[in-house]
Motif scaffolding. Structure first.
Motif, PDB file in Angstrom:
ATOM      1  N   TYR A   5       0.953  -1.310  -0.087  1.00  0.00           N
ATOM      2  CA  TYR A   5      -0.065   0.013  -0.026  1.00  0.00           C
ATOM      3  C   TYR A   5       0.783   1.422   0.041  1.00  0.00           C
ATOM      4  O   TYR A   5       0.669   2.290  -0.517  1.00  0.00           O
ATOM      5  N   ILE A   6       2.097   1.101   0.557  1.00  0.00           N
ATOM      6  CA  ILE A   6       2.713   2.389   0.664  1.00  0.00           C
ATOM      7  C   ILE A   6       3.864   2.409  -0.636  1.00  0.00           C
ATOM      8  O   ILE A   6       4.225   3.465  -1.232  1.00  0.00           O
ATOM      9  N   ASN A   7       4.135   1.355  -1.234  1.00  0.00           N
ATOM     10  CA  ASN A   7       4.926   1.262  -2.432  1.00  0.00           C
ATOM     11  C   ASN A   7       4.332   2.109  -3.346  1.00  0.00           C
ATOM     12  O   ASN A   7       5.365   2.818  -4.381  1.00  0.00           O
ATOM     13  N   PRO A   8       3.079   2.127  -3.825  1.00  0.00           N
ATOM     14  CA  PRO A   8       2.777   2.855  -4.898  1.00  0.00           C
ATOM     15  C   PRO A   8       2.987   4.459  -4.602  1.00  0.00           C
ATOM     16  O   PRO A   8       3.415   5.110  -5.739  1.00  0.00           O
ATOM     17  N   PHE A   9       2.871   4.845  -3.540  1.00  0.00           N
ATOM     18  CA  PHE A   9       3.155   6.198  -3.189  1.00  0.00           C
ATOM     19  C   PHE A   9       4.595   6.590  -3.226  1.00  0.00           C
ATOM     20  O   PHE A   9       4.830   7.693  -3.816  1.00  0.00           O
ATOM     21  N   LEU A  10       5.449   5.763  -2.872  1.00  0.00           N
ATOM     22  CA  LEU A  10       6.796   5.999  -2.959  1.00  0.00           C
ATOM     23  C   LEU A  10       7.365   5.941  -4.439  1.00  0.00           C
ATOM     24  O   LEU A  10       8.137   6.680  -4.894  1.00  0.00           O
ATOM     25  N   GLU A  11       6.845   4.892  -5.253  1.00  0.00           N
ATOM     26  CA  GLU A  11       6.961   4.909  -6.581  1.00  0.00           C
ATOM     27  C   GLU A  11       6.571   6.145  -7.368  1.00  0.00           C
ATOM     28  O   GLU A  11       7.178   6.459  -8.190  1.00  0.00           O
ATOM     29  N   SER A  12       5.440   6.251  -7.066  1.00  0.00           N
ATOM     30  CA  SER A  12       4.576   7.354  -7.830  1.00  0.00           C
ATOM     31  C   SER A  12       5.528   8.831  -7.583  1.00  0.00           C
ATOM     32  O   SER A  12       5.800   9.545  -8.444  1.00  0.00           O
ATOM     33  N   ALA A  13       5.729   8.921  -6.279  1.00  0.00           N
ATOM     34  CA  ALA A  13       6.656  10.040  -5.643  1.00  0.00           C
ATOM     35  C   ALA A  13       7.974  10.258  -6.605  1.00  0.00           C
ATOM     36  O   ALA A  13       8.415  11.627  -7.002  1.00  0.00           O
ATOM     37  N   ARG A  24      16.047  12.481  -9.449  1.00  0.00           N
ATOM     38  CA  ARG A  24      15.830  11.238  -9.212  1.00  0.00           C
ATOM     39  C   ARG A  24      16.022  11.132  -7.521  1.00  0.00           C
ATOM     40  O   ARG A  24      17.242  10.952  -6.892  1.00  0.00           O
ATOM     41  N   PRO A  25      14.752  11.341  -6.644  1.00  0.00           N
ATOM     42  CA  PRO A  25      15.087  10.901  -5.383  1.00  0.00           C
ATOM     43  C   PRO A  25      15.432   9.688  -4.880  1.00  0.00           C
ATOM     44  O   PRO A  25      15.114   8.477  -5.492  1.00  0.00           O
ATOM     45  N   SER A  26      16.268   9.563  -3.887  1.00  0.00           N
ATOM     46  CA  SER A  26      16.336   8.059  -3.174  1.00  0.00           C
ATOM     47  C   SER A  26      15.543   7.996  -2.008  1.00  0.00           C
ATOM     48  O   SER A  26      15.003   9.078  -1.435  1.00  0.00           O
ATOM     49  N   ASN A  94      -0.973  16.201  -5.211  1.00  0.00           N
ATOM     50  CA  ASN A  94      -2.255  15.600  -6.076  1.00  0.00           C
ATOM     51  C   ASN A  94      -1.666  14.517  -7.190  1.00  0.00           C
ATOM     52  O   ASN A  94      -2.372  13.687  -7.051  1.00  0.00           O
ATOM     53  N   MET A  95      -0.733  15.090  -7.753  1.00  0.00           N
ATOM     54  CA  MET A  95      -0.066  14.278  -8.986  1.00  0.00           C
ATOM     55  C   MET A  95       0.447  12.825  -8.148  1.00  0.00           C
ATOM     56  O   MET A  95       0.366  11.778  -8.931  1.00  0.00           O
ATOM     57  N   ILE A  96       1.107  12.960  -7.325  1.00  0.00           N
ATOM     58  CA  ILE A  96       1.786  11.739  -6.605  1.00  0.00           C
ATOM     59  C   ILE A  96       0.525  10.792  -6.128  1.00  0.00           C
ATOM     60  O   ILE A  96       0.482   9.820  -6.402  1.00  0.00           O
ATOM     61  N   SER A  97      -0.507  11.433  -5.836  1.00  0.00           N
ATOM     62  CA  SER A  97      -1.502  10.619  -4.951  1.00  0.00           C
ATOM     63  C   SER A  97      -2.133   9.946  -6.162  1.00  0.00           C
ATOM     64  O   SER A  97      -2.838   8.861  -5.959  1.00  0.00           O
ATOM     65  N   GLY A  98      -2.644  10.872  -7.035  1.00  0.00           N
ATOM     66  CA  GLY A  98      -3.534  10.353  -8.169  1.00  0.00           C
ATOM     67  C   GLY A  98      -2.890   9.139  -9.081  1.00  0.00           C
ATOM     68  O   GLY A  98      -3.350   8.247  -9.303  1.00  0.00           O
ATOM     69  N   ASN A  99      -1.364   9.304  -9.278  1.00  0.00           N
ATOM     70  CA  ASN A  99      -0.736   8.260  -9.874  1.00  0.00           C
ATOM     71  C   ASN A  99      -0.692   6.781  -8.976  1.00  0.00           C
ATOM     72  O   ASN A  99      -0.697   5.931  -9.458  1.00  0.00           O
ATOM     73  N   ALA A 100      -0.448   7.358  -7.770  1.00  0.00           N
ATOM     74  CA  ALA A 100      -0.585   5.982  -6.827  1.00  0.00           C
ATOM     75  C   ALA A 100      -1.756   5.355  -6.846  1.00  0.00           C
ATOM     76  O   ALA A 100      -1.848   4.116  -6.921  1.00  0.00           O
ATOM     77  N   GLU A 146       9.110  14.182   3.174  1.00  0.00           N
ATOM     78  CA  GLU A 146       8.701  12.894   3.969  1.00  0.00           C
ATOM     79  C   GLU A 146       6.969  12.745   3.327  1.00  0.00           C
ATOM     80  O   GLU A 146       6.196  13.551   3.448  1.00  0.00           O
ATOM     81  N   ILE A 147       7.129  11.426   3.216  1.00  0.00           N
ATOM     82  CA  ILE A 147       5.497  10.903   3.032  1.00  0.00           C
ATOM     83  C   ILE A 147       5.302  10.014   4.414  1.00  0.00           C
ATOM     84  O   ILE A 147       5.860   9.136   4.694  1.00  0.00           O
TER      85      ILE A 147
END
Length: 152
Positions: A5-13, A24-26, A94-100, A146-147
């Motif tokens: 559930y958290i991985n899509p937010f990290l990948e999207s971010a 490219r963030p680490s 919004n873009m990060i959350s929408g993609n996630a 931070e997410i």
């Protein structure tokens, strides 16, 4: 909270930040902790409803927000977070959350997101003590965002 559930937010971010800011963030160290809203930070809250409910909160210092907004504006130096800057940083969340949410849908988890809200220290004081999974994303030359994921 399941990692999927958290991985899509990290990948999207990572994807959105790379597209919008050309960095490219680490990923930093994942932790589970009480939410603390630091002063002189920008907090973007996006609600989640559907198969999972809760909030995603993006936290970044004002100085990091200014550098990110400047990068989003094509390198034009921003010295204060005005209405345009608040809109830009809100749209990033919004873009990060929408993609996630699209990534979650592809995993069979159907969610909707609420419009982003910028929270200031007055609002966050009434937010209550909650625990969240927190993961920093480190952007070279800019700082950290931070997410925080709070899923019921």
């Amino acid at each position: 909270m399941k990692a999927e559930y958290i991985n899509p937010f990290l990948e999207s971010a990572r994807m959105v930040i790379e597209q919008m800011i050309q960095i490219r963030p680490s990923t930093g160290q994942l932790s589970v902790r009480d939410i603390k809203f630091a002063d002189r930070h920008v907090w973007i809250q996006i609600g989640i409803t559907g198969h999972m409910t809760g909030d995603i909160v993006f936290g970044l210092s004002e100085s990091v927000a200014l550098r990110m907004i400047s990068a989003m504006m094509g390198g034009y130096v921003i010295t204060e977070i005005d209405e345009l800057g608040r809109s830009a940083i809100s749209e990033l969340g919004n873009m990060i959350s929408g993609n996630a949410s699209t990534m979650l849908y592809n995993q069979g988890v159907i969610v909707d997101i609420t419009p982003p809200k910028i929270m200031d220290s007055h609002f966050t004081s009434g937010y209550g003590a909650k625990r969240a999974i927190a993961v920093p994303l480190i952007m070279d030359g800019i700082g950290e965002i931070e997410i925080q994921v709070l899923i019921a």
